[in-house]
Write a protein that holds these residues in place. Structure first.
Motif, PDB file in Angstrom:
ATOM      1  N   ALA A 275     -25.839   6.650  22.616  1.00  0.00           N
ATOM      2  CA  ALA A 275     -24.689   6.450  21.732  1.00  0.00           C
ATOM      3  C   ALA A 275     -24.826   7.222  20.425  1.00  0.00           C
ATOM      4  O   ALA A 275     -23.817   7.572  19.800  1.00  0.00           O
ATOM      5  CB  ALA A 275     -24.500   4.957  21.434  1.00  0.00           C
ATOM      6  N   VAL A 276     -26.060   7.518  19.986  1.00  0.00           N
ATOM      7  CA  VAL A 276     -26.231   8.264  18.730  1.00  0.00           C
ATOM      8  C   VAL A 276     -25.624   9.658  18.837  1.00  0.00           C
ATOM      9  O   VAL A 276     -25.348  10.299  17.815  1.00  0.00           O
ATOM     10  CB  VAL A 276     -27.713   8.352  18.312  1.00  0.00           C
ATOM     11  CG1 VAL A 276     -28.283   6.958  18.079  1.00  0.00           C
ATOM     12  CG2 VAL A 276     -28.539   9.119  19.329  1.00  0.00           C
ATOM     13  N   LEU A 277     -25.389  10.120  20.074  1.00  0.00           N
ATOM     14  CA  LEU A 277     -24.718  11.400  20.288  1.00  0.00           C
ATOM     15  C   LEU A 277     -23.240  11.223  20.602  1.00  0.00           C
ATOM     16  O   LEU A 277     -22.399  12.010  20.144  1.00  0.00           O
ATOM     17  CB  LEU A 277     -25.355  12.166  21.464  1.00  0.00           C
ATOM     18  CG  LEU A 277     -26.862  12.382  21.477  1.00  0.00           C
ATOM     19  CD1 LEU A 277     -27.244  13.146  22.755  1.00  0.00           C
ATOM     20  CD2 LEU A 277     -27.326  13.125  20.247  1.00  0.00           C
ATOM     21  N   PHE A 278     -22.929  10.181  21.397  1.00  0.00           N
ATOM     22  CA  PHE A 278     -21.611  10.104  22.016  1.00  0.00           C
ATOM     23  C   PHE A 278     -20.655   9.088  21.392  1.00  0.00           C
ATOM     24  O   PHE A 278     -19.480   9.060  21.743  1.00  0.00           O
ATOM     25  CB  PHE A 278     -21.770   9.801  23.507  1.00  0.00           C
ATOM     26  CG  PHE A 278     -22.552  10.846  24.247  1.00  0.00           C
ATOM     27  CD1 PHE A 278     -22.174  12.181  24.215  1.00  0.00           C
ATOM     28  CD2 PHE A 278     -23.700  10.503  24.955  1.00  0.00           C
ATOM     29  CE1 PHE A 278     -22.894  13.153  24.887  1.00  0.00           C
ATOM     30  CE2 PHE A 278     -24.431  11.465  25.647  1.00  0.00           C
ATOM     31  CZ  PHE A 278     -24.027  12.802  25.601  1.00  0.00           C
ATOM     32  N   ASP A 279     -21.127   8.259  20.467  1.00  0.00           N
ATOM     33  CA  ASP A 279     -20.264   7.298  19.791  1.00  0.00           C
ATOM     34  C   ASP A 279     -20.331   7.568  18.290  1.00  0.00           C
ATOM     35  O   ASP A 279     -21.340   7.276  17.644  1.00  0.00           O
ATOM     36  CB  ASP A 279     -20.724   5.868  20.088  1.00  0.00           C
ATOM     37  CG  ASP A 279     -19.795   4.813  19.484  1.00  0.00           C
ATOM     38  OD1 ASP A 279     -18.944   5.172  18.641  1.00  0.00           O
ATOM     39  OD2 ASP A 279     -19.944   3.631  19.847  1.00  0.00           O
ATOM     40  N   PRO A 280     -19.260   8.118  17.707  1.00  0.00           N
ATOM     41  CA  PRO A 280     -19.289   8.451  16.272  1.00  0.00           C
ATOM     42  C   PRO A 280     -19.649   7.261  15.389  1.00  0.00           C
ATOM     43  O   PRO A 280     -20.280   7.437  14.341  1.00  0.00           O
ATOM     44  CB  PRO A 280     -17.855   8.929  16.000  1.00  0.00           C
ATOM     45  CG  PRO A 280     -17.351   9.394  17.327  1.00  0.00           C
ATOM     46  CD  PRO A 280     -17.990   8.493  18.346  1.00  0.00           C
ATOM     47  N   ALA A 281     -19.286   6.052  15.820  1.00  0.00           N
ATOM     48  CA  ALA A 281     -19.572   4.870  15.010  1.00  0.00           C
ATOM     49  C   ALA A 281     -21.061   4.538  14.989  1.00  0.00           C
ATOM     50  O   ALA A 281     -21.519   3.798  14.116  1.00  0.00           O
ATOM     51  CB  ALA A 281     -18.784   3.673  15.542  1.00  0.00           C
ATOM     52  N   LYS A 282     -21.814   5.088  15.934  1.00  0.00           N
ATOM     53  CA  LYS A 282     -23.241   4.788  16.018  1.00  0.00           C
ATOM     54  C   LYS A 282     -24.109   6.010  15.700  1.00  0.00           C
ATOM     55  O   LYS A 282     -25.314   5.999  15.960  1.00  0.00           O
ATOM     56  CB  LYS A 282     -23.586   4.239  17.398  1.00  0.00           C
ATOM     57  CG  LYS A 282     -22.904   2.904  17.667  1.00  0.00           C
ATOM     58  CD  LYS A 282     -23.277   2.334  19.011  1.00  0.00           C
ATOM     59  CE  LYS A 282     -22.585   0.978  19.224  1.00  0.00           C
ATOM     60  NZ  LYS A 282     -22.900   0.403  20.554  1.00  0.00           N
TER      61      LYS A 282
ATOM     62  N   ARG B  18     -25.393   9.212  32.092  1.00  0.00           N
ATOM     63  CA  ARG B  18     -26.163   7.974  31.943  1.00  0.00           C
ATOM     64  C   ARG B  18     -25.525   7.060  30.893  1.00  0.00           C
ATOM     65  O   ARG B  18     -25.503   5.839  31.054  1.00  0.00           O
ATOM     66  CB  ARG B  18     -27.615   8.286  31.557  1.00  0.00           C
ATOM     67  CG  ARG B  18     -28.423   8.921  32.652  1.00  0.00           C
ATOM     68  CD  ARG B  18     -28.530   8.050  33.889  1.00  0.00           C
ATOM     69  NE  ARG B  18     -29.300   6.832  33.660  1.00  0.00           N
ATOM     70  CZ  ARG B  18     -29.618   5.952  34.599  1.00  0.00           C
ATOM     71  NH1 ARG B  18     -29.209   6.147  35.844  1.00  0.00           N
ATOM     72  NH2 ARG B  18     -30.322   4.882  34.315  1.00  0.00           N
ATOM     73  N   TYR B  19     -25.013   7.643  29.831  1.00  0.00           N
ATOM     74  CA  TYR B  19     -24.322   6.856  28.809  1.00  0.00           C
ATOM     75  C   TYR B  19     -23.116   6.131  29.406  1.00  0.00           C
ATOM     76  O   TYR B  19     -22.800   4.994  29.029  1.00  0.00           O
ATOM     77  CB  TYR B  19     -23.880   7.759  27.667  1.00  0.00           C
ATOM     78  CG  TYR B  19     -23.091   7.051  26.595  1.00  0.00           C
ATOM     79  CD1 TYR B  19     -23.691   6.071  25.793  1.00  0.00           C
ATOM     80  CD2 TYR B  19     -21.744   7.347  26.382  1.00  0.00           C
ATOM     81  CE1 TYR B  19     -22.966   5.410  24.809  1.00  0.00           C
ATOM     82  CE2 TYR B  19     -21.014   6.687  25.396  1.00  0.00           C
ATOM     83  CZ  TYR B  19     -21.624   5.720  24.623  1.00  0.00           C
ATOM     84  OH  TYR B  19     -20.901   5.068  23.660  1.00  0.00           O
ATOM     85  N   LEU B  20     -22.469   6.756  30.377  1.00  0.00           N
ATOM     86  CA  LEU B  20     -21.319   6.156  31.058  1.00  0.00           C
ATOM     87  C   LEU B  20     -21.731   5.184  32.159  1.00  0.00           C
ATOM     88  O   LEU B  20     -20.872   4.596  32.823  1.00  0.00           O
ATOM     89  CB  LEU B  20     -20.444   7.261  31.653  1.00  0.00           C
ATOM     90  CG  LEU B  20     -19.729   8.176  30.647  1.00  0.00           C
ATOM     91  CD1 LEU B  20     -19.072   9.354  31.366  1.00  0.00           C
ATOM     92  CD2 LEU B  20     -18.692   7.382  29.846  1.00  0.00           C
ATOM     93  N   GLY B  21     -23.033   5.051  32.379  1.00  0.00           N
ATOM     94  CA  GLY B  21     -23.514   4.149  33.421  1.00  0.00           C
ATOM     95  C   GLY B  21     -23.520   4.759  34.799  1.00  0.00           C
ATOM     96  O   GLY B  21     -23.670   4.048  35.806  1.00  0.00           O
ATOM     97  N   ALA B  22     -23.398   6.086  34.874  1.00  0.00           N
ATOM     98  CA  ALA B  22     -23.366   6.789  36.159  1.00  0.00           C
ATOM     99  C   ALA B  22     -24.692   7.488  36.425  1.00  0.00           C
ATOM    100  O   ALA B  22     -25.542   7.610  35.533  1.00  0.00           O
ATOM    101  CB  ALA B  22     -22.228   7.810  36.171  1.00  0.00           C
TER     102      ALA B  22
END
Length: 346
Positions: free
Chosen positions: A151-158, A178-182
Motif C-alpha cells: 500500500a505504501v506504493l499503491f494507496d496515496p493515503a498510506k 499481490r496488493y490486489l490479492g491475486a
C-alpha cells in the motif's frame, strides 16, 4: 667496440629467442550477468585455475537483456545468468542449450528442491545460481509511517515518503497483483487491467524506475525513502547503514532463483560447463553468497556462510508460504508486455 659486441650477442641469441615457445593464449569466457552479482574473487580464482580470461557484461533490466539476445547478442556470450521465469521462453526459441549433465558432476551438490524446478523440470536447460526474495527497502529515519504493505506504493493515503519502482516488469506487475490479492502469475484480463491502473497512478507519484542495485543505492543515500528491492541488495545496504531496512509486505511477494545457462551459439561451451561446475563447489558457492548476500542452492555451503541465520536471506517457513515463484506466462506474455508498455508510456 661495445656496439659491435651487442650486435654479435644478438646474432647468437636470435636462434634461442625464436626457439622459445609462444606464450599460451588464454581461453576466453564471455558472461552476461546482473550488475554486482558475482564476487571478483570468484572470477579471479576461476581464471587462475583454468588459465582463462572472463569478460563480463552486466544488465539491470531482464526484458532489455532478452531483446539484446534476440537482436544478435546471443552470439556475443557463452554464459548468461537470468531470471528463472525466462528459461522456458529462451529454451523454446533455441537460445539456450539443453545441458549435458555429465559435464556438470557437481550438479549433485544442489538441494533437491532446486534440482527439479517447475520452470525447468529436471534442470534441463539451467542450473540455479542464487535465490532470494523481492520486497521493500526503506530508510527508517525517512519514512513517515509503517512499511509493511504494498500500500505504501499503491494507496496515496498510506504513502510514507518518496519511492522508486522496479524496472523489472514481472516483479513490479507482480507486486501490484499481490496488493490486489491475486497471484503474481495471474492472466485474468480484468485483474491485470486493475493492476495496470494501480501502476500508472503509482508511477505518476513516484521518483521513476530503477534497477535493483541502483534502487537500493538511492535508498542508502537518502534520495528516496522507499524502493522495491531484492533481498541481497538490501542486505548489503543494511551492512553499510543500519537505518536501511527490508521487509516482505504482508500481502506476500515473490521468491525467485537466478540461473546459469549456456547459449546455443556459445563459442566456448566446454569452458562454460567448467565454470558452472566450479560455481557448484561448496567452497565457491559459499564465497558467492558471502560476497553478494543471496541464498545458496548448495546445502554443503551453508556452514561456511556468515548470514545463514539471517531471515532476510533465508526467510522462515511461515514467510515463505506467502511467496510465489514467477512462472512462464505462455501466450499471456503479450498481454503483460502491452500493459507494461502502457505503464512506461504514461
Amino acid at each position: 667496440m661495445k656496439k659491435f659486441a651487442t650486435v654479435v650477442a644478438l646474432v647468437f641469441l636470435l636462434p634461442l629467442l625464436t626457439a622459445c615457445p609462444k606464450q599460451q593464449t588464454r581461453d576466453e569466457l564471455r558472461i552476461y550477468n546482473w550488475s554486482d552479482y558475482m564476487p571478483e574473487e570468484v572470477i579471479q580464482d576461476f581464471e587462475k585455475r583454468e588459465n582463462a580470461k572472463i569478460v563480463l557484461d552486466t544488465y539491470d533490466d531482464p526484458e532489455a537483456m532478452v531483446s539484446k539476445l534476440q537482436a544478435g547478442g546471443d552470439s556475443e556470450y557463452d554464459v548468461v545468468i537470468l531470471s528463472d521465469y525466462l528459461v522456458g521462453q529462451l529454451a523454446q526459441r533455441g537460445t539456450i542449450l539443453e545441458l549435458d549433465k555429465s559435464k556438470i558432476p557437481n550438479f549433485k551438490n544442489l538441494d533437491p528442491s532446486f534440482a527439479d524446478p517447475a520452470y525447468d523440470p529436471g534442470s534441463k536447460h539451467s542450473v540455479v545460481y542464487q535465490w532470494g526474495t523481492t520486497g521493500l527497502a526503506y530508510r527508517e529515519d525517512l519514512v513517515k509511517g509503517p512499511v509493511d504493505s504494498w500500500a505504501v506504493l499503491f494507496d496515496p493515503a498510506k504513502s510514507v515518503g518518496s519511492f522508486l519502482l522496479l524496472t523489472e516488469m514481472r516483479e513490479q506487475v507482480g507486486a501490484a497483483l499481490r496488493y490486489l490479492g491475486a497471484s503474481v502469475n495471474s492472466t485474468d484480463p480484468a485483474t491485470l487491467e486493475r493492476a495496470k491502473r494501480l501502476l500508472i497512478d503509482a508511477k505518476r507519484r513516484s521518483q521513476g524506475f530503477a534497477g535493483g542495485t541502483d534502487a537500493v543505492q538511492q535508498v542508502l543515500s537518502g534520495n528516496v525513502a522507499v524502493a522495491v528491492a531484492y533481498s541481497g541488495d538490501a542486505f548489503r545496504a543494511m551492512e553499510e547503514n543500519p537505518k536501511v531496512k527490508y521487509v516482505i509486505p504482508r500481502e506476500g511477494g515473490t521468491i525467485w532463483s537466478d540461473v546459469l545457462t549456456i547459449l546455443s551459439k556459445s563459442k566456448n561451451s566446454e569452458l562454460a560447463y567448467k565454470f558452472i561446475n566450479y560455481l557448484l563447489e561448496p567452497e565457491v558457492a559459499a564465497k558467492v553468497s558471502n560476497g553478494i548476500g543471496y541464498g545458496t542452492p548448495v546445502p554443503a555451503a551453508l556452514p561456511m556462510i556468515e548470514a545463514r541465520d539471517n531471515p532476510i536471506i533465508y526467510p522462515s517457513a511461515e514467510v515463505r508460504k506467502k511467496l510465489e515463484f514467477l512462472g512462464d506466462l505462455g501466450p499471456a506474455a503479450d498481454l503483460y508486455n502491452k500493459i507494461w508498455a502502457e505503464v512506461r508510456a504514461q
